[in-house]
Design a protein around this motif. Structure first.
Motif: not given
Ligand SMILES: [Zn+2]
Length: 294
Positions: A63-71
């Protein structure tokens, strides 16, 4: 409306690879489940479409995960994708604060960069065997397509064109999808020039989808007259691998004291999966079992 599809193909003579996805139904289901605001839906939907573009090359049990940690107001957002069977990809999208919203930007478009803020994009590729691959890059625009292209160029050394789009109407999600072209090692420089030219004249892809262009039609917008081989096509739908057991395990995080109180009350408890908002009802007897297992 077309069923959601993901397609890919390679132009071996030119050294280019292409993928395209129509994700309208999946993004609409994501929106309904999370009740996400228009701007949040645009951000989460773009990331879901990107996960499907990565997902078309997955093997079973990967599986593939894209995660954005933004403010920004949306907080952390993520999307992931896995094969449900030989013909179907399942993808989901989620965010910490899906109800957050912003007015349109100066161009009159959803202010995705504003609601995402600045931060990082993490990509994880998990394989059936061995260690997962992890890549992280700083966000360059927060508009997501540029960030995914920057990730591919910098973390995987694959120069790429990425376009992602979600078109909202008064009735909800009108169209959503994505398109990607990758320049493989040893690509023909003339073919790369022609690709760049087509990329420059690309219209917003959600508009093309809303007008009826299917996934192969999208792919052709970047592939032009290239001779395509290794054509691959999968269905796509919103899917979350949550189960009652996983939700029960997450409940353990409430702490022993709280769990014991719930068990003693004798009342069933409602719990929601954070990733798809599926509702689970957990009986007091099950909570008592969780407490005794600890
Ligand atoms: Zn779930």
């Amino acid at each position: 409306m077309h069923l959601d599809r993901v397609v890919s193909a390679v132009a071996p003579g030119s050294g280019l690879a292409f993928a395209a996805v129509v994700a309208t139904r999946s993004v609409a289901e994501m929106r309904d489940r999370h009740d996400s605001s228009p701007t949040a839906t645009a951000a989460m939907g773009r990331l879901l479409a990107a996960s499907a573009l990565f997902g078309i090359s997955l093997a079973p049990r990967e599986w593939v995960t894209l995660r954005i940690s933004g403010d920004g107001a949306l907080g952390t957002l993520g999307a992931d994708c896995r094969l449900l069977d030989e013909e179907t990809l399942g993808a989901r999208g989620y965010a910490a604060h899906p109800l957050a919203d912003l007015p349109p930007n100066a161009l009159g478009k959803a202010d995705v960069a504003g609601i995402v803020g600045s931060g990082t994009l993490h990509v994880t590729k998990s394989y059936a065997i061995g260690q997962p691959y992890n890549g992280v890059v700083p966000l360059t625009s927060g508009e997501i397509a540029e960030d995914v292209a920057f990730y591919l160029a910098n973390s995987e050394q694959i120069p790429s064109v990425v376009a992602l789009g979600v078109l909202m109407g008064p009735e909800g999600v009108r169209a959503a999808g994505g398109l990607m072209a990758q320049v493989l090692p040893g690509a023909d420089p003339g073919a790369v020039d022609r690709l760049e030219e087509r990329a420059r004249s690309l219209r917003p892809i959600a508009r093309s989808i809303a007008e009826g262009t299917d996934a192969w039609g999208l792919l052709a917008l970047l592939a032009g007259e290239e001779t395509l081989r290794s054509k691959h096509e999968l269905a796509l739908r919103f899917a979350c691998p949550c189960t009652l057991e996983r939700v029960e395990r997450a409940l353990v995080g409430l702490g022993e004291e709280t769990l014991a109180e719930i068990a003693a009350s004798g009342e069933s408890t409602e719990a929601f999966c954070d990733f798809c908002r599926e509702r689970y009802v957990i009986e007091a007897s099950a909570i008592a079992r969780l407490v005794s297992e600890r």
